[in-house]
Structure formats: C-alpha cells, structure tokens
Motif scaffolding. Structure first.
Motif, PDB file in Angstrom:
ATOM      1  N   ARG A 179       0.813  -1.210   0.000  1.00  0.00           N
ATOM      2  CA  ARG A 179       0.000   0.000   0.000  1.00  0.00           C
ATOM      3  C   ARG A 179       0.850   1.264   0.000  1.00  0.00           C
ATOM      4  O   ARG A 179       0.384   2.338  -0.399  1.00  0.00           O
ATOM      5  CB  ARG A 179      -0.922   0.007   1.223  1.00  0.00           C
ATOM      6  CG  ARG A 179      -1.968  -1.099   1.214  1.00  0.00           C
ATOM      7  CD  ARG A 179      -2.790  -1.109   2.485  1.00  0.00           C
ATOM      8  NE  ARG A 179      -3.829  -2.141   2.420  1.00  0.00           N
ATOM      9  CZ  ARG A 179      -4.672  -2.436   3.417  1.00  0.00           C
ATOM     10  NH1 ARG A 179      -4.591  -1.763   4.551  1.00  0.00           N
ATOM     11  NH2 ARG A 179      -5.578  -3.381   3.265  1.00  0.00           N
ATOM     12  N   PHE A 180       2.086   1.160   0.447  1.00  0.00           N
ATOM     13  CA  PHE A 180       2.947   2.334   0.568  1.00  0.00           C
ATOM     14  C   PHE A 180       3.659   2.684  -0.736  1.00  0.00           C
ATOM     15  O   PHE A 180       4.192   3.798  -0.858  1.00  0.00           O
ATOM     16  CB  PHE A 180       3.981   2.113   1.670  1.00  0.00           C
ATOM     17  CG  PHE A 180       3.394   2.087   3.051  1.00  0.00           C
ATOM     18  CD1 PHE A 180       3.443   3.205   3.866  1.00  0.00           C
ATOM     19  CD2 PHE A 180       2.782   0.938   3.541  1.00  0.00           C
ATOM     20  CE1 PHE A 180       2.898   3.188   5.136  1.00  0.00           C
ATOM     21  CE2 PHE A 180       2.236   0.910   4.810  1.00  0.00           C
ATOM     22  CZ  PHE A 180       2.288   2.031   5.615  1.00  0.00           C
ATOM     23  N   LYS A 181       3.689   1.762  -1.677  1.00  0.00           N
ATOM     24  CA  LYS A 181       4.422   2.006  -2.923  1.00  0.00           C
ATOM     25  C   LYS A 181       3.847   3.209  -3.662  1.00  0.00           C
ATOM     26  O   LYS A 181       2.637   3.322  -3.849  1.00  0.00           O
ATOM     27  CB  LYS A 181       4.370   0.765  -3.824  1.00  0.00           C
ATOM     28  CG  LYS A 181       5.237   0.873  -5.080  1.00  0.00           C
ATOM     29  CD  LYS A 181       5.226  -0.424  -5.851  1.00  0.00           C
ATOM     30  CE  LYS A 181       6.048  -0.315  -7.133  1.00  0.00           C
ATOM     31  NZ  LYS A 181       7.494  -0.076  -6.866  1.00  0.00           N
ATOM     32  N   GLU A 195       0.385   8.385   6.575  1.00  0.00           N
ATOM     33  CA  GLU A 195      -0.505   8.072   7.698  1.00  0.00           C
ATOM     34  C   GLU A 195      -1.254   6.764   7.437  1.00  0.00           C
ATOM     35  O   GLU A 195      -1.849   6.585   6.373  1.00  0.00           O
ATOM     36  CB  GLU A 195      -1.516   9.191   7.908  1.00  0.00           C
ATOM     37  CG  GLU A 195      -2.493   8.913   9.050  1.00  0.00           C
ATOM     38  CD  GLU A 195      -3.582   9.958   9.167  1.00  0.00           C
ATOM     39  OE1 GLU A 195      -4.390   9.873  10.114  1.00  0.00           O
ATOM     40  OE2 GLU A 195      -3.623  10.864   8.305  1.00  0.00           O
ATOM     41  N   VAL A 196      -1.216   5.871   8.403  1.00  0.00           N
ATOM     42  CA  VAL A 196      -2.034   4.653   8.354  1.00  0.00           C
ATOM     43  C   VAL A 196      -3.378   5.029   8.961  1.00  0.00           C
ATOM     44  O   VAL A 196      -3.509   5.168  10.177  1.00  0.00           O
ATOM     45  CB  VAL A 196      -1.367   3.501   9.132  1.00  0.00           C
ATOM     46  CG1 VAL A 196      -2.231   2.249   9.071  1.00  0.00           C
ATOM     47  CG2 VAL A 196       0.032   3.219   8.570  1.00  0.00           C
ATOM     48  N   LYS A 197      -4.374   5.206   8.110  1.00  0.00           N
ATOM     49  CA  LYS A 197      -5.627   5.823   8.529  1.00  0.00           C
ATOM     50  C   LYS A 197      -6.775   4.819   8.613  1.00  0.00           C
ATOM     51  O   LYS A 197      -7.091   4.132   7.643  1.00  0.00           O
ATOM     52  CB  LYS A 197      -6.014   6.953   7.565  1.00  0.00           C
ATOM     53  CG  LYS A 197      -7.251   7.739   7.990  1.00  0.00           C
ATOM     54  CD  LYS A 197      -7.496   8.905   7.061  1.00  0.00           C
ATOM     55  CE  LYS A 197      -8.733   9.690   7.461  1.00  0.00           C
ATOM     56  NZ  LYS A 197      -8.584  10.281   8.811  1.00  0.00           N
ATOM     57  N   VAL A 211      -2.697   5.644   3.782  1.00  0.00           N
ATOM     58  CA  VAL A 211      -3.040   4.295   3.344  1.00  0.00           C
ATOM     59  C   VAL A 211      -4.056   3.728   4.323  1.00  0.00           C
ATOM     60  O   VAL A 211      -4.184   4.205   5.455  1.00  0.00           O
ATOM     61  CB  VAL A 211      -1.804   3.371   3.283  1.00  0.00           C
ATOM     62  CG1 VAL A 211      -0.785   3.870   2.273  1.00  0.00           C
ATOM     63  CG2 VAL A 211      -1.164   3.219   4.660  1.00  0.00           C
ATOM     64  N   ASN A 212      -4.756   2.713   3.880  1.00  0.00           N
ATOM     65  CA  ASN A 212      -5.779   2.108   4.719  1.00  0.00           C
ATOM     66  C   ASN A 212      -5.143   1.328   5.871  1.00  0.00           C
ATOM     67  O   ASN A 212      -4.154   0.617   5.693  1.00  0.00           O
ATOM     68  CB  ASN A 212      -6.659   1.183   3.878  1.00  0.00           C
ATOM     69  CG  ASN A 212      -7.947   0.820   4.578  1.00  0.00           C
ATOM     70  OD1 ASN A 212      -8.337   1.455   5.564  1.00  0.00           O
ATOM     71  ND2 ASN A 212      -8.623  -0.203   4.093  1.00  0.00           N
TER      72      ASN A 212
END
Length: 250
Positions: A179-181, A195-197, A211-212
C-alpha cells in the motif's frame, strides 16, 4: 551418601544447575558468531527488499532474495552508506551499517547518528532509510526506499517484536506493505510521511499521504505512522543539501 537424604538432593540440584549453566554458556558462546552472521544477512536482505522486491534475476534466472543471496549482492547494489548528524552533515568514523537504532533513538536528537543507504538498481537511484518506533506491545521497525526524487516511496518493509498475530503483526505482510508504494512523503516543503488511517476511503490515491489501516490494529498503525514521520523528518536537512547540489539525480 544416602540418596534419600536432604543433603544428597541439595547437592545433586546444585550440580545439575552448574552443569546446565556451563552447557548453556558454551552453546551461547559457540552460536554467537552464527547468530551475528544471520542478523547481518537479514539486515542486508531487508534493505535490498525495499527496492528489488523479494526476488532477483541472477544469470538469467529469477531467484528468491534469501539472506545468503542478499549478502552476496549487497555491495553490488548499495553504492554508498552515509552516517549523518541532525544537521544533515556526514559523520566520519561511524559505519552506517553498524548503527543500532534501538540504542540511537534513546539519545537526544542532536547526539544521534542517522544511517542512510544509497542504492543503484536497474538504472535507478534509491535512498534507503532505517525506521524504528513503538507498536502496541513493543518495538516496531523497518526500512523505506525513496526514489531519486527523494519524495516517492519505492517500497517498505516492516517488522515487530511482539504485535498481536492476525492484527498488528499484519504490518509484516506483503499486502499491507504494498500500500505504501508510490506514496509521497512530502506535503509541500514539509515531510509528513504516510498516515495509516482507519476508515481510509482514498482508494489508490497516491498524493494524499495516507493508506488504509489494518482492521483491529489501530495502535500499531498509529505506531507505523509516527515512526515514519519521526524518522523521515530527520533526513530533511540532508535531502535539501542533495537537492540544492543536484546530487539527487545522477
């Protein structure tokens, strides 16, 4: 001596404790070089994984990026290793690879050393930054590779010491790390990380710095968020020097 006596039991117990202690000490000493080698190779594997992925092409064949293969290819892809201070200046006499972040982050910021790895792979430049922070139960850590624009994430890898299986421990999975790419770490001139939201609804938007999150792992996700922002921001002085001297793109 009477084997049924208290004295015999006491002496026998002491003897067994001593024997076990000697054996354990011998094993620990004997295995230490091997353990140190494994730790070193795993570190190389993690660093390379951020920009080459989990496999490499060797002599025309696709091979899994094992610890052994990573140790063989590390110097081929890692062209420079920097040790920086909080001003973004290089520090002489301190090897980046040997810096222990677990110890380093406990120091005041102006006394810390910041390791950085410059890589070349398939004609592209990358900068790999070590990360370390706190999850729900214990330490979390990892690496993030930035593309040559010093803003776009090529890849990340995360690990943990004691997060809950099926929840926080999921930060180690490919589906979460992917997800971070291509996420951006800069918002304007400020490094905000990613942010991991919880409840994220941005889909595949790569410009919102989010990202989720992992369901049921809010605190671990917050730990990843804080870790990335805190660590990445410390490299801004060096990044600005690179940009100003046009060394970021070679």
């Amino acid at each position: 001596m009477d084997r049924n006596s208290n004295a015999y039991t006491f002496i026998f117990s002491i003897a067994m404790v001593l024997v076990v202690a000697v054996v354990l000490s011998f094993l620990a000493t004997s295995l230490k070089p091997m353990q140190s080698k494994n730790v070193k190779q795993e570190k190389m594997q993690n660093i390379l994984n951020t920009f080459v992925g989990d496999s490499l092409e060797v002599d025309g064949k696709k091979m899994e990026l094992t610890r052994v293969l990573a140790s063989e290819k590390f110097d081929e892809y890692i062209k420079n290793q920097y040790t920086l201070n909080y001003k973004g200046e290089t520090v002489e006499g301190v090897e980046a690879f040997n810096i222990n972040l677990a110890t380093e982050i406990k120091k005041p910021v102006d006394e810390q050393n910041f390791p950085l790895y410059e890589a070349q792979y398939n004609g592209q430049s990358y900068f790999v930054i070590p990360l370390r922070g706190s999850g729900l139960w214990d330490a979390i850590w990892g690496y993030v590779a930035l593309k040559q624009d010093l803003n776009t994430i090529e890849g990340v890898i995360f690990d943990h010491k004691g997060e809950t299986a099926g929840l926080g421990a999921e930060i180690t999975t490919d589906w979460f790390q992917e997800r971070f790419k291509n996420e951006k770490i800069y918002d304007g001139n400020k490094i905000v990380g990613v942010e991991v939201k919880k409840g994220y609804s941005g889909g595949t938007d790569k410009s919102d710095h989010q990202v989720n999150a992992i369901s049921g792992a809010t605190i671990t996700g917050d730990g990843v968020t804080n870790m990335m922002k805190e660590r990445l921001s410390k490299y801004k002085p060096f990044f600005e020097k690179l940009k100003n001297s046009k060394l970021a793109i070679r």
